[in-house]
Every structure is written in structure tokens, then in C-alpha cells.
Motif scaffolding. Structure first.
Motif, PDB file in Angstrom:
ATOM      1  N   SER A   8       0.812  -1.215   0.000  1.00  0.00           N
ATOM      2  CA  SER A   8       0.000   0.000   0.000  1.00  0.00           C
ATOM      3  C   SER A   8       0.845   1.264   0.000  1.00  0.00           C
ATOM      4  O   SER A   8       1.995   1.272   0.457  1.00  0.00           O
ATOM      5  N   GLY A   9       0.236   2.357  -0.463  1.00  0.00           N
ATOM      6  CA  GLY A   9       0.851   3.672  -0.384  1.00  0.00           C
ATOM      7  C   GLY A   9       0.357   4.434   0.829  1.00  0.00           C
ATOM      8  O   GLY A   9      -0.285   3.879   1.731  1.00  0.00           O
ATOM      9  N   GLN A  10       0.657   5.721   0.844  1.00  0.00           N
ATOM     10  CA  GLN A  10       0.228   6.573   1.957  1.00  0.00           C
ATOM     11  C   GLN A  10      -1.263   6.872   1.874  1.00  0.00           C
ATOM     12  O   GLN A  10      -1.878   6.749   0.830  1.00  0.00           O
ATOM     13  N   GLY A  11      -1.783   7.342   2.990  1.00  0.00           N
ATOM     14  CA  GLY A  11      -3.155   7.832   3.031  1.00  0.00           C
ATOM     15  C   GLY A  11      -4.085   7.009   3.890  1.00  0.00           C
ATOM     16  O   GLY A  11      -5.117   7.511   4.345  1.00  0.00           O
ATOM     17  N   GLN A  62       5.581   7.753   4.954  1.00  0.00           N
ATOM     18  CA  GLN A  62       6.275   6.798   4.098  1.00  0.00           C
ATOM     19  C   GLN A  62       6.957   5.705   4.922  1.00  0.00           C
ATOM     20  O   GLN A  62       6.947   4.524   4.547  1.00  0.00           O
ATOM     21  N   ILE A  63       7.542   6.094   6.051  1.00  0.00           N
ATOM     22  CA  ILE A  63       8.189   5.097   6.906  1.00  0.00           C
ATOM     23  C   ILE A  63       7.160   4.124   7.473  1.00  0.00           C
ATOM     24  O   ILE A  63       7.342   2.892   7.436  1.00  0.00           O
ATOM     25  N   LEU A  64       6.063   4.641   7.993  1.00  0.00           N
ATOM     26  CA  LEU A  64       5.029   3.783   8.582  1.00  0.00           C
ATOM     27  C   LEU A  64       4.440   2.835   7.543  1.00  0.00           C
ATOM     28  O   LEU A  64       4.220   1.643   7.820  1.00  0.00           O
ATOM     29  N   GLY A  88       3.720  -2.418  -5.937  1.00  0.00           N
ATOM     30  CA  GLY A  88       3.529  -1.442  -4.871  1.00  0.00           C
ATOM     31  C   GLY A  88       2.963  -0.148  -5.398  1.00  0.00           C
ATOM     32  O   GLY A  88       3.335   0.324  -6.476  1.00  0.00           O
ATOM     33  N   TYR A  89       2.059   0.415  -4.622  1.00  0.00           N
ATOM     34  CA  TYR A  89       1.349   1.641  -4.982  1.00  0.00           C
ATOM     35  C   TYR A  89       2.110   2.830  -4.401  1.00  0.00           C
ATOM     36  O   TYR A  89       2.219   2.960  -3.181  1.00  0.00           O
ATOM     37  N   SER A  90       2.675   3.676  -5.252  1.00  0.00           N
ATOM     38  CA  SER A  90       3.415   4.855  -4.802  1.00  0.00           C
ATOM     39  C   SER A  90       4.616   4.411  -3.956  1.00  0.00           C
ATOM     40  O   SER A  90       5.423   3.614  -4.399  1.00  0.00           O
ATOM     41  N   VAL A  91       4.720   4.891  -2.703  1.00  0.00           N
ATOM     42  CA  VAL A  91       5.853   4.465  -1.877  1.00  0.00           C
ATOM     43  C   VAL A  91       5.843   2.958  -1.664  1.00  0.00           C
ATOM     44  O   VAL A  91       6.883   2.351  -1.391  1.00  0.00           O
ATOM     45  N   GLY A  92       4.693   2.333  -1.826  1.00  0.00           N
ATOM     46  CA  GLY A  92       4.626   0.881  -1.704  1.00  0.00           C
ATOM     47  C   GLY A  92       5.510   0.146  -2.688  1.00  0.00           C
ATOM     48  O   GLY A  92       5.871  -1.012  -2.467  1.00  0.00           O
ATOM     49  N   LEU A 109      13.901   0.430   4.588  1.00  0.00           N
ATOM     50  CA  LEU A 109      13.479   1.537   5.451  1.00  0.00           C
ATOM     51  C   LEU A 109      14.389   2.749   5.262  1.00  0.00           C
ATOM     52  O   LEU A 109      13.918   3.894   5.213  1.00  0.00           O
ATOM     53  N   ASP A 110      15.679   2.510   5.141  1.00  0.00           N
ATOM     54  CA  ASP A 110      16.610   3.615   4.900  1.00  0.00           C
ATOM     55  C   ASP A 110      16.295   4.319   3.580  1.00  0.00           C
ATOM     56  O   ASP A 110      16.275   5.554   3.506  1.00  0.00           O
ATOM     57  N   GLN A 111      16.051   3.542   2.536  1.00  0.00           N
ATOM     58  CA  GLN A 111      15.777   4.133   1.220  1.00  0.00           C
ATOM     59  C   GLN A 111      14.497   4.950   1.237  1.00  0.00           C
ATOM     60  O   GLN A 111      14.417   6.025   0.635  1.00  0.00           O
ATOM     61  N   VAL A 112      13.502   4.468   1.950  1.00  0.00           N
ATOM     62  CA  VAL A 112      12.237   5.204   2.019  1.00  0.00           C
ATOM     63  C   VAL A 112      12.410   6.526   2.763  1.00  0.00           C
ATOM     64  O   VAL A 112      11.850   7.561   2.361  1.00  0.00           O
ATOM     65  N   ALA A 113      13.190   6.509   3.832  1.00  0.00           N
ATOM     66  CA  ALA A 113      13.440   7.762   4.551  1.00  0.00           C
ATOM     67  C   ALA A 113      14.157   8.767   3.654  1.00  0.00           C
ATOM     68  O   ALA A 113      13.819   9.956   3.612  1.00  0.00           O
ATOM     69  N   ARG A 114      15.164   8.295   2.893  1.00  0.00           N
ATOM     70  CA  ARG A 114      15.883   9.186   1.976  1.00  0.00           C
ATOM     71  C   ARG A 114      14.958   9.672   0.864  1.00  0.00           C
ATOM     72  O   ARG A 114      15.048  10.822   0.420  1.00  0.00           O
ATOM     73  N   ARG A 115      14.100   8.797   0.375  1.00  0.00           N
ATOM     74  CA  ARG A 115      13.134   9.170  -0.667  1.00  0.00           C
ATOM     75  C   ARG A 115      12.234  10.303  -0.190  1.00  0.00           C
ATOM     76  O   ARG A 115      12.018  11.299  -0.881  1.00  0.00           O
ATOM     77  N   ALA A 116      11.695  10.141   1.016  1.00  0.00           N
ATOM     78  CA  ALA A 116      10.806  11.164   1.566  1.00  0.00           C
ATOM     79  C   ALA A 116      11.536  12.488   1.744  1.00  0.00           C
ATOM     80  O   ALA A 116      10.967  13.566   1.464  1.00  0.00           O
ATOM     81  N   GLU A 117      12.772  12.434   2.205  1.00  0.00           N
ATOM     82  CA  GLU A 117      13.540  13.663   2.404  1.00  0.00           C
ATOM     83  C   GLU A 117      13.797  14.368   1.076  1.00  0.00           C
ATOM     84  O   GLU A 117      13.713  15.601   0.984  1.00  0.00           O
ATOM     85  N   ALA A 118      14.094  13.598   0.025  1.00  0.00           N
ATOM     86  CA  ALA A 118      14.299  14.198  -1.296  1.00  0.00           C
ATOM     87  C   ALA A 118      13.008  14.834  -1.809  1.00  0.00           C
ATOM     88  O   ALA A 118      13.024  15.929  -2.397  1.00  0.00           O
ATOM     89  N   MET A 119      11.893  14.178  -1.569  1.00  0.00           N
ATOM     90  CA  MET A 119      10.598  14.720  -2.003  1.00  0.00           C
ATOM     91  C   MET A 119      10.243  15.986  -1.234  1.00  0.00           C
ATOM     92  O   MET A 119       9.773  16.971  -1.814  1.00  0.00           O
ATOM     93  N   ASP A 120      10.486  15.977   0.068  1.00  0.00           N
ATOM     94  CA  ASP A 120      10.189  17.165   0.877  1.00  0.00           C
ATOM     95  C   ASP A 120      11.042  18.354   0.423  1.00  0.00           C
ATOM     96  O   ASP A 120      10.558  19.489   0.360  1.00  0.00           O
TER      97      ASP A 120
END
Length: 309
Positions: A8-11, A62-64, A88-92, A109-120
């Protein structure tokens, strides 16, 4: 018999999203590591105690939403068969690389945290997403062109996620109502994911992925689908290119589900949180059983269902 796993993705984050996985001993190390990524707050306490706004902030969300499928896969590893299909849907999609065995779970988990930081870092204030159902692809495309927005995700049944500036999205929503769209919802996401507004984040994330320890082909034998074209990952470098590009390109989710069907899926299991993806799978393939982890009261119930499908 082929199981299709959906990440799943976010939301759809919710207070009880770790009800089944939170006590699984196989996943304890993942919750411990995610705690370090969430500023020392245990994810199980985070979803129970933090305000809704915190659950839906981009990085935390994204982490959750990546931790949940990784924890589920760890807990169900003894029953999930080799050679499953996964999308996977979006971050999924990043989570799918972890569940499928291309990344190990900690690296995921590390990659997702970096992904979110780049997006922010690439996001403009006021960006967001809306959901529109009941207009044709051409109608939605014209609305986006007229107002300067973009289709972020194509879902089954003339359902679309649109990304852009919130003021622009408000005008699109007004026009869509006038055109008698069946449903319009502002999504609790603070970035214009999967649009060109995040092109810079794709570049940054691709550089991050160059350092990611990856295994290809995956040890699980899984067939992993790329979100931007629903094609299976057949080479590591091409797969990583698409995984990074997905941040700023339309996700063809309806095509991903259809690809699962065409690959012979005999059951869909959404790892959650939420039921959105299993609902879409049931819509596109009504003859194929589709369930979400959130449908079950115990991991033993999930194991029994997986064994049947």
C-alpha cells in the motif's frame, strides 16, 4: 497457483495498523530500527499517540507505510510461496522491493526515509493531491492541461489521483463537480507525488539508490512490477531507474493490477495499511480472491488464507 502481493501507499494510516504485526517476534528488529528513523518514537506508539496530522506527514507516513508490509512479510515468511508477483502503490513500490527480496528490510526503510527527504526538499508549499472518479481519461487530461496540474496515478474504473498546487486542485475539483464526477476527495498528502513538480527528487533518489545494496535476481523468485509501466523488473539498473523516476512520473496502477491477472494471479493479498488496493483488485478481477491484512483478526488467519490461495 500464484499469489499477488500488493504493498500500500500513503493515506490509509490508522491507529491499529500494527495490530497484527506489532507483536510478531520476527518483526521486532524492524520496529526497533524504524524507531530510530522516527526520532526515537516507537512506531506502534506513534500511530496510537500522535495526532492525525503527524501520521500523514510525508516522511513519517512513508516510513510507517513501508514498515507495515515489511513486518508482515517477516511474520508470514514461512507461508508465502516462492515466485509470487508483487506490486507497490506509490511508496509501496519501494516496500515491494524489500518484500520481494531485492533490498533487505533495513535497507528498504533507509531508502524510504531518503526518498521522503528528497521529495520534501523538492516540494513547493501548498502542493498536494486529489482523487477524482467518474470522468474519462480524456476529460481528466483536459482538466489537468487547462489548470496546470498532472495525473499522478491511474486507478481502475476511471479513477485518478491528480497532483499540483492546492489552489489549482481546488479549481479542478470545482470543474469536476460541474462535470458530474462521481467522487472527489482531497487526499491527506502534502506533496504532488508522481508529477514533474518532483523531477528534482527523482534525480536525488536515483543517486541514493546507487549506494543501495541490492540483489538481482531476487532470492524469493518474485516477479516485481514497475509502477510507471507495469513491466516486470528484468535488470537491476533499469529497475532502479524506474523506481527513482516513479517519484515524478504517472503511476499506471490499473495496468499493474491487470499485469498481475495476466501473469496468472490466483489471489491478491494487500499488506496494508487499509483496504484500497484489495478493493481495486476485486474490481478489476472479480473472480480472483482479494483480501487485505486489515481484514484478518490474527496472523494465523492470514497464513491459512495464503495457504489456500
Amino acid at each position: 497457483m500464484t499469489l499477488a502481493i500488493l504493498c500500500s501507499g500513503q493515506g490509509r494510516q490508522h491507529r491499529e495498523m500494527f495490530a497484527l504485526t506489532g507483536d510478531a517476534p520476527e518483526a521486532a528488529y524492524l520496529f526497533a530500527y524504524a524507531t530510530t528513523l522516527l526520532g526515537g518514537k516507537d512506531p506502534r506508539e506513534f500511530v496510537r499517540d500522535e495526532p492525525d496530522e503527524a501520521l500523514h506527514r510525508n516522511r513519517a507516513g512513508q516510513i510507517l507505510c513501508t514498515l507495515q508490509p515489511l513486518a508482515a512479510a517477516s511474520a508470514l515468511g514461512d507461508v508465502v510461496p516462492r515466485g509470487f508477483i508483487i506490486a507497490g502503490y506509490s511508496v509501496g513500490e519501494v516496500a515491494a522491493w524489500g518484500v520481494g527480496g531485492l533490498f533487505d528490510a533495513i535497507a528498504t526503510l533507509d531508502q524510504v526515509a531518503r526518498r521522503a527527504e528528497a521529495m520534501d526538499a523538492a516540494t513547493q508549499a501548498g502542493d498536494g493531491l486529489i482523487f477524482v472518479r467518474g470522468l474519462s481519461p480524456d476529460e481528466v487530461g483536459r482538466l489537468c492541461e487547462r489548470h496546470g496540474a498532472a495525473i499522478a496515478i491511474v486507478n481502475p474504473g476511471d479513477a485518478f489521483v491528480i497532483g499540483g498546487d492546492r489552489e489549482v486542485l481546488g479549481r479542478i475539483a470545482a470543474d469536476a463537480r460541474a462535470m458530474r464526477a462521481a467522487r472527489i476527495v482531497a487526499l491527506p498528502v502534502e506533496v504532488a507525488s508522481h508529477t514533474k513538480r518532483l523531477a528534482g527528487a527523482s534525480v536525488v533518489f536515483r543517486e541514493t539508490l546507487r549506494l543501495a545494496p541490492a540483489v538481482f535476481p531476487p532470492r524469493t523468485g518474485a516477479r516485481i512490477l514497475s509502477g510507471i509501466d507495469a513491466a516486470p523488473v528484468v535488470s537491476l539498473e533499469t529497475g532502479l531507474d524506474k523506481l527513482a523516476a516513479q517519484i515524478s512520473h504517472t503511476v499506471q496502477w490499473a495496468d499493474c493490477l491487470q499485469a498481475c491477472v495476466e501473469a496468472g494471479a490466483t489471489g491478491f493479498l494487500e499488506l496494508g495499511p487499509g483496504h484500497a488496493l484489495s478493493g481495486m483488485a476485486a474490481e478489476i478481477a472479480p473472480g480472483v480472491p482479494a483480501r487485505s491484512l486489515d481484514d484478518f483478526r490474527s496472523l494465523q488467519g492470514v497464513r491459512a488464507w495464503v495457504a489456500r490461495h
